[in-house]
Design a protein around this motif. Structure first.
Motif, mmCIF file in Angstrom:
data_model
loop_
_atom_site.group_PDB
_atom_site.id
_atom_site.type_symbol
_atom_site.label_atom_id
_atom_site.label_comp_id
_atom_site.label_asym_id
_atom_site.label_seq_id
_atom_site.Cartn_x
_atom_site.Cartn_y
_atom_site.Cartn_z
ATOM 1 N N UNK A 101 0.918 -1.242 0.040
ATOM 2 C CA UNK A 101 -0.033 -0.010 -0.007
ATOM 3 C C UNK A 101 0.664 1.138 -0.065
ATOM 4 N N UNK A 102 0.680 2.139 -0.944
ATOM 5 C CA UNK A 102 1.271 3.488 -0.963
ATOM 6 C C UNK A 102 0.679 4.595 -0.167
ATOM 7 N N UNK A 103 1.618 5.523 0.012
ATOM 8 C CA UNK A 103 1.062 6.638 0.703
ATOM 9 C C UNK A 103 2.045 7.742 0.370
ATOM 10 N N UNK A 104 1.372 9.149 0.241
ATOM 11 C CA UNK A 104 2.133 10.333 0.051
ATOM 12 C C UNK A 104 1.732 11.091 1.331
ATOM 13 N N UNK A 105 2.830 11.795 2.205
ATOM 14 C CA UNK A 105 2.402 12.795 3.110
ATOM 15 C C UNK A 105 2.632 14.232 2.204
ATOM 16 N N UNK A 106 1.500 14.946 2.556
ATOM 17 C CA UNK A 106 1.587 15.977 1.726
ATOM 18 C C UNK A 106 0.958 17.424 2.403
ATOM 19 N N UNK A 107 1.867 18.535 2.407
ATOM 20 C CA UNK A 107 1.353 19.869 3.087
ATOM 21 C C UNK A 107 -0.089 20.174 2.726
ATOM 22 N N UNK A 108 -0.475 19.794 1.721
ATOM 23 C CA UNK A 108 -1.870 20.252 1.058
ATOM 24 C C UNK A 108 -3.007 19.966 1.827
ATOM 25 N N UNK A 109 -3.812 20.680 2.040
ATOM 26 C CA UNK A 109 -5.052 20.237 2.918
ATOM 27 C C UNK A 109 -6.314 20.975 2.395
ATOM 28 N N UNK A 110 -7.124 20.471 1.834
ATOM 29 C CA UNK A 110 -8.383 21.112 1.195
ATOM 30 C C UNK A 110 -9.316 21.537 2.268
ATOM 31 N N UNK A 111 -9.384 21.077 3.312
ATOM 32 C CA UNK A 111 -10.321 21.144 4.420
ATOM 33 C C UNK A 111 -9.843 22.033 5.352
ATOM 34 N N UNK A 112 -8.633 22.144 5.928
ATOM 35 C CA UNK A 112 -8.323 23.079 6.907
ATOM 36 C C UNK A 112 -7.013 23.592 6.779
ATOM 37 N N UNK A 113 -6.632 24.394 5.553
ATOM 38 C CA UNK A 113 -5.385 24.558 5.130
ATOM 39 C C UNK A 113 -4.760 25.502 6.253
ATOM 40 N N UNK A 114 -3.312 25.065 6.589
ATOM 41 C CA UNK A 114 -2.487 25.711 7.363
ATOM 42 C C UNK A 114 -2.547 25.102 8.857
ATOM 43 N N UNK A 115 -3.497 24.362 9.053
ATOM 44 C CA UNK A 115 -3.813 23.587 10.376
ATOM 45 C C UNK A 115 -3.778 22.051 10.336
ATOM 46 N N UNK A 116 -4.056 21.445 9.024
ATOM 47 C CA UNK A 116 -3.852 19.964 8.851
ATOM 48 C C UNK A 116 -3.037 19.831 7.636
ATOM 49 N N UNK A 117 -2.712 18.460 7.590
ATOM 50 C CA UNK A 117 -1.779 18.092 6.191
ATOM 51 C C UNK A 117 -2.835 16.841 5.902
ATOM 52 N N UNK A 118 -2.079 16.429 4.708
ATOM 53 C CA UNK A 118 -2.857 15.249 4.019
ATOM 54 C C UNK A 118 -1.794 13.979 3.978
ATOM 55 N N UNK A 119 -2.673 12.957 4.218
ATOM 56 C CA UNK A 119 -1.795 11.703 3.971
ATOM 57 C C UNK A 119 -2.670 10.903 2.874
ATOM 58 N N UNK A 120 -2.209 10.707 1.719
ATOM 59 C CA UNK A 120 -3.074 10.074 0.531
ATOM 60 C C UNK A 120 -2.342 8.539 0.599
ATOM 61 N N UNK A 121 -3.721 7.610 0.718
ATOM 62 C CA UNK A 121 -3.027 6.351 0.794
ATOM 63 C C UNK A 121 -3.763 5.601 -0.409
ATOM 64 N N UNK A 122 -3.104 4.832 -1.030
ATOM 65 C CA UNK A 122 -3.697 4.031 -2.090
ATOM 66 C C UNK A 122 -2.976 2.655 -2.530
ATOM 67 N N UNK A 123 -3.787 1.702 -3.002
ATOM 68 C CA UNK A 123 -2.995 0.411 -3.624
ATOM 69 C C UNK A 123 -2.596 0.791 -5.090
ATOM 70 N N UNK A 124 -1.556 -0.118 -5.526
ATOM 71 C CA UNK A 124 -1.054 -0.020 -6.746
ATOM 72 C C UNK A 124 -1.841 0.105 -7.797
ATOM 73 N N UNK A 125 -3.026 -0.931 -7.797
ATOM 74 C CA UNK A 125 -3.929 -0.698 -8.755
ATOM 75 C C UNK A 125 -4.801 0.528 -8.934
ATOM 76 N N UNK A 126 -4.747 1.267 -8.002
ATOM 77 C CA UNK A 126 -5.532 2.469 -7.609
ATOM 78 C C UNK A 126 -4.900 3.772 -8.014
ATOM 79 N N UNK A 127 -3.417 3.679 -8.701
ATOM 80 C CA UNK A 127 -2.653 4.726 -8.999
ATOM 81 C C UNK A 127 -3.103 5.818 -9.779
ATOM 82 N N UNK A 128 -3.865 5.756 -10.829
ATOM 83 C CA UNK A 128 -4.679 6.627 -11.525
ATOM 84 C C UNK A 128 -5.616 7.219 -10.765
#
Length: 123
Positions: free
Chosen positions: A69-96
């Motif tokens: 399972x893949x993950x990306x830690x990302x400073x972008x947060x579409x919900x509470x920018x400047x207070x939260x960050x994002x972790x995007x998690x997916x399986x290889x088959x869901x890369x697109x």
């Protein structure tokens, strides 16, 4: 804010984290390091919006990586920018699908007309 997101985590992630899947429950994964405000895009890509992370998040993400399972830690947060960050998690088959939601997340920031402060405004 972003269309196509549902509350909670999908079965594949719940089980990969060693939790029991209960179909009648919305799995928010509270209590697992790095998981807060969990949403799933098209039942395939998970976005967590934590306020903070401890060193324990590394173990959780390493365990997921061991399961492919893949993950990306990302400073972008579409919900509470400047207070939260994002972790995007997916399986290889869901890369697109993962690229699709990350492009949507980034788009709202790339269209932001707010200019960055100049150095003298910080001092």
């Amino acid at each position: 804010m972003l269309s196509g997101l549902g509350y909670g985590a999908p079965r594949w992630l719940v089980e990969a984290l060693g939790q029991s899947w209960l179909p009648e429950m919305i799995h928010d994964l509270q209590g697992i390091p790095g998981f807060d405000h969990v949403r799933t895009y098209k039942n395939r890509v998970v976005i967590s919006q934590p306020y903070e992370a401890t060193e324990m998040i590394g173990k959780v993400l390493a365990d997921l990586a061991d399961r492919g399972i893949l993950a990306r830690l990302w400073g972008i947060s579409p919900y509470f920018s400047g207070h939260t960050f994002s972790i995007v998690i997916w399986r290889e088959q869901d890369a697109a699908c993962a690229r699709e939601i990350m492009e949507k997340m980034f788009k709202s920031f790339s269209e932001d007309k707010c200019e960055a402060p100049v150095h003298k405004e910080w001092v």
